[in-house]
Design an enzyme around this catalytic site. Structure first.
Site, PDB file in Angstrom:
ATOM      1  N   ASN A 128       0.836  -1.216   0.000  1.00 21.69           N
ATOM      2  CA  ASN A 128       0.000   0.000   0.000  1.00 21.69           C
ATOM      3  C   ASN A 128       0.863   1.255   0.000  1.00 21.69           C
ATOM      4  O   ASN A 128       0.555   2.236  -0.681  1.00 21.69           O
ATOM      5  CB  ASN A 128      -0.921  -0.003   1.221  1.00 21.69           C
ATOM      6  CG  ASN A 128      -2.146  -0.861   1.011  1.00 21.69           C
ATOM      7  OD1 ASN A 128      -3.060  -0.487   0.289  1.00 21.69           O
ATOM      8  ND2 ASN A 128      -2.160  -2.037   1.632  1.00 21.69           N
ATOM      9  N   LYS A 163       1.408  -1.721  15.366  1.00 20.03           N
ATOM     10  CA  LYS A 163       1.346  -1.238  16.757  1.00 20.03           C
ATOM     11  C   LYS A 163       0.198  -0.246  16.925  1.00 20.03           C
ATOM     12  O   LYS A 163      -0.134   0.494  15.986  1.00 20.03           O
ATOM     13  CB  LYS A 163       2.644  -0.504  17.119  1.00 20.03           C
ATOM     14  CG  LYS A 163       3.881  -1.372  17.030  1.00 20.03           C
ATOM     15  CD  LYS A 163       4.117  -2.060  18.340  1.00 20.03           C
ATOM     16  CE  LYS A 163       5.450  -2.779  18.305  1.00 20.03           C
ATOM     17  NZ  LYS A 163       5.485  -3.937  19.151  1.00 20.03           N
ATOM     18  N   LEU A 164      -0.326  -0.217  18.157  1.00 18.09           N
ATOM     19  CA  LEU A 164      -1.339   0.788  18.477  1.00 18.09           C
ATOM     20  C   LEU A 164      -0.673   2.162  18.515  1.00 18.09           C
ATOM     21  O   LEU A 164       0.423   2.308  19.065  1.00 18.09           O
ATOM     22  CB  LEU A 164      -1.969   0.468  19.841  1.00 18.09           C
ATOM     23  CG  LEU A 164      -3.182   1.307  20.236  1.00 18.09           C
ATOM     24  CD1 LEU A 164      -4.345   1.086  19.269  1.00 18.09           C
ATOM     25  CD2 LEU A 164      -3.621   0.973  21.663  1.00 18.09           C
ATOM     26  N   ILE A 165      -1.324   3.158  17.929  1.00 17.76           N
ATOM     27  CA  ILE A 165      -0.753   4.511  17.896  1.00 17.76           C
ATOM     28  C   ILE A 165      -1.028   5.201  19.238  1.00 17.76           C
ATOM     29  O   ILE A 165      -2.188   5.276  19.671  1.00 17.76           O
ATOM     30  CB  ILE A 165      -1.382   5.335  16.745  1.00 17.76           C
ATOM     31  CG1 ILE A 165      -1.131   4.663  15.392  1.00 17.76           C
ATOM     32  CG2 ILE A 165      -0.848   6.767  16.739  1.00 17.76           C
ATOM     33  CD1 ILE A 165       0.315   4.556  14.986  1.00 17.76           C
ATOM     34  N   HIS A 219      -7.733  -1.086   6.574  1.00 12.88           N
ATOM     35  CA  HIS A 219      -7.956  -2.392   7.208  1.00 12.88           C
ATOM     36  C   HIS A 219      -8.589  -3.303   6.157  1.00 12.88           C
ATOM     37  O   HIS A 219      -9.445  -2.865   5.392  1.00 12.88           O
ATOM     38  CB  HIS A 219      -8.889  -2.222   8.413  1.00 12.88           C
ATOM     39  CG  HIS A 219      -9.123  -3.498   9.146  1.00 12.88           C
ATOM     40  ND1 HIS A 219      -8.200  -4.039  10.018  1.00 12.88           N
ATOM     41  CD2 HIS A 219     -10.161  -4.373   9.116  1.00 12.88           C
ATOM     42  CE1 HIS A 219      -8.665  -5.180  10.493  1.00 12.88           C
ATOM     43  NE2 HIS A 219      -9.851  -5.407   9.952  1.00 12.88           N
ATOM     44  N   ASP A 248      -8.907   0.147  14.854  1.00 16.53           N
ATOM     45  CA  ASP A 248      -9.955  -0.020  13.827  1.00 16.53           C
ATOM     46  C   ASP A 248     -11.326   0.549  14.191  1.00 16.53           C
ATOM     47  O   ASP A 248     -12.345   0.076  13.669  1.00 16.53           O
ATOM     48  CB  ASP A 248     -10.133  -1.515  13.477  1.00 16.53           C
ATOM     49  CG  ASP A 248      -8.816  -2.164  13.062  1.00 16.53           C
ATOM     50  OD1 ASP A 248      -7.989  -1.474  12.440  1.00 16.53           O
ATOM     51  OD2 ASP A 248      -8.627  -3.357  13.356  1.00 16.53           O
ATOM     52  N   GLU A 255      -7.491  -2.620  -2.062  1.00 17.29           N
ATOM     53  CA  GLU A 255      -6.844  -1.698  -1.112  1.00 17.29           C
ATOM     54  C   GLU A 255      -6.011  -0.658  -1.849  1.00 17.29           C
ATOM     55  O   GLU A 255      -6.030   0.530  -1.527  1.00 17.29           O
ATOM     56  CB  GLU A 255      -5.935  -2.473  -0.150  1.00 17.29           C
ATOM     57  CG  GLU A 255      -6.665  -3.330   0.851  1.00 17.29           C
ATOM     58  CD  GLU A 255      -5.722  -3.939   1.885  1.00 17.29           C
ATOM     59  OE1 GLU A 255      -4.719  -3.306   2.240  1.00 17.29           O
ATOM     60  OE2 GLU A 255      -6.008  -5.061   2.334  1.00 17.29           O
TER      61      GLU A 255
END
Ligand code: GRF
Length: 292
Positions: A91, A168-170, A186, A227, A256
């Site tokens: 992407n 990773k979570l931001i 996603h 998400d 995507e």
């Protein structure tokens, strides 16, 4: 911050790096390859929304596009993008190519990764982009802290952050620093099959196991959880009777690459408008009264 140093190449890279950024570079936390195909041309514009517009809030904090007679001003300021990647980066590549090819009114000015050896990071280095490792970890001790990353993104004058397979979570601090300016993609039709643990083939396995007949990617704004931010764009693909997760993943990934580029193109042209209930819409490039 002081005057900017400029990294350049024969192909025209003009990415301003200030002294603080150069310090990161010296500390081997950020690498800048010798060659680049990026352009960082900047032009200026302004936004005038129709007085009777039903949707009236510009997407970006800059609010700097022109829409006075229904036509988009070609002088909309070119945006500066940071892409976050943990894997192969297909992407990321499609967005970078769209920027180089003129489909996206922006330039990728940094690649951020938690996996410095991943395909996306390699691609960035090969294309002369700064690679920032985030966060610091046992396997990536060269990584920067959230504050240091914020400084780098500010120094690079990043307008928008694009998550493209970053696992990773931001941190909330980072989300807050880019209000309505951070997107993720996603590989399912959110809100289905999203959240912690839904990544990679796990998503497609779950879709197939559920019996869902349709799937597809979602581009959404990023909030402080996995998400759950507002959906900006989606595409639908069929789930076929004998699909393997790999086959479904390939069908979704193809979409995507289209939908993320279209969403980023709209973002960079300030064509995102926010409905009163907080849902973002994309204004058509050709018909200023049409939204998707
Ligand atoms: C994509 O499926 C994307 O939807 C998800 O992570 C994957 C990244 O793929 N968030 P790539 O690295 O862009 O090829």
């Amino acid at each position: 911050m002081g005057a900017a140093a400029v990294a350049s190449s024969g192909t025209g890279l003009r990415c301003a790096l200030n002294p603080a950024l150069n310090q990161h570079k010296k500390g081997a936390r950020l690498s800048l390859a010798a060659k680049s195909q990026q352009r960082c041309a900047v032009t200026c514009g302004r936004l005038l929304l129709r007085p009777n517009a039903r949707v009236c809030t510009a997407a970006s904090a800059s609010a700097s596009t022109v829409m006075d007679s229904g036509a988009w001003d070609s002088g909309v300021r070119r945006k500066r993008l940071a892409v976050f990647v943990s894997g192969g980066g297909s992407n990321f590549r499609s967005i970078h190519e769209a920027a180089l090819g003129g489909k996206v009114n922006g330039d990728v000015v940094a690649l951020v990764t938690d996996k410095p050896g991943c395909g996306g990071a390699e691609y960035a280095r090969c294309n002369g982009m700064p690679v920032v490792v985030f966060p610091k970890s046992k396997s990536a001790p060269e990584g920067v802290s959230t504050d240091e990353l914020l400084n780098v993104l500010r120094d690079l004058k990043v307008d928008f952050v694009l998550l493209a397979g970053y696992l990773k979570l931001i941190p909330g601090e980072l989300v807050k620093a880019f209000p309505r300016s951070m997107l993720n993609i996603h590989p399912s039709l959110l809100p289905a099959f999203g959240g912690k643990g839904y990544y990679g083939l796990k998503v497609h396995k779950a879709v197939i196991a559920s019996g869902a007949r349709y799937s597809g990617p979602t581009v959404h704004f990023v909030d402080e959880q996995f998400d759950t931010g507002k959906t900006l764009a989606q595409r639908v693909v069929p789930v076929l009777a004998n699909d393997t997760p790999e086959q479904l993943a390939a069908r979704v990934l193809h979409e995507e690459h289209q939908v993320y580029v279209e969403a980023v193109a709209a973002l960079c042209e300030d064509r995102i408008v926010w409905r009163d209930d907080g849902v973002p819409l994309i204004r058509s490039q050709t018909n200023p009264n049409a939204y998707t």
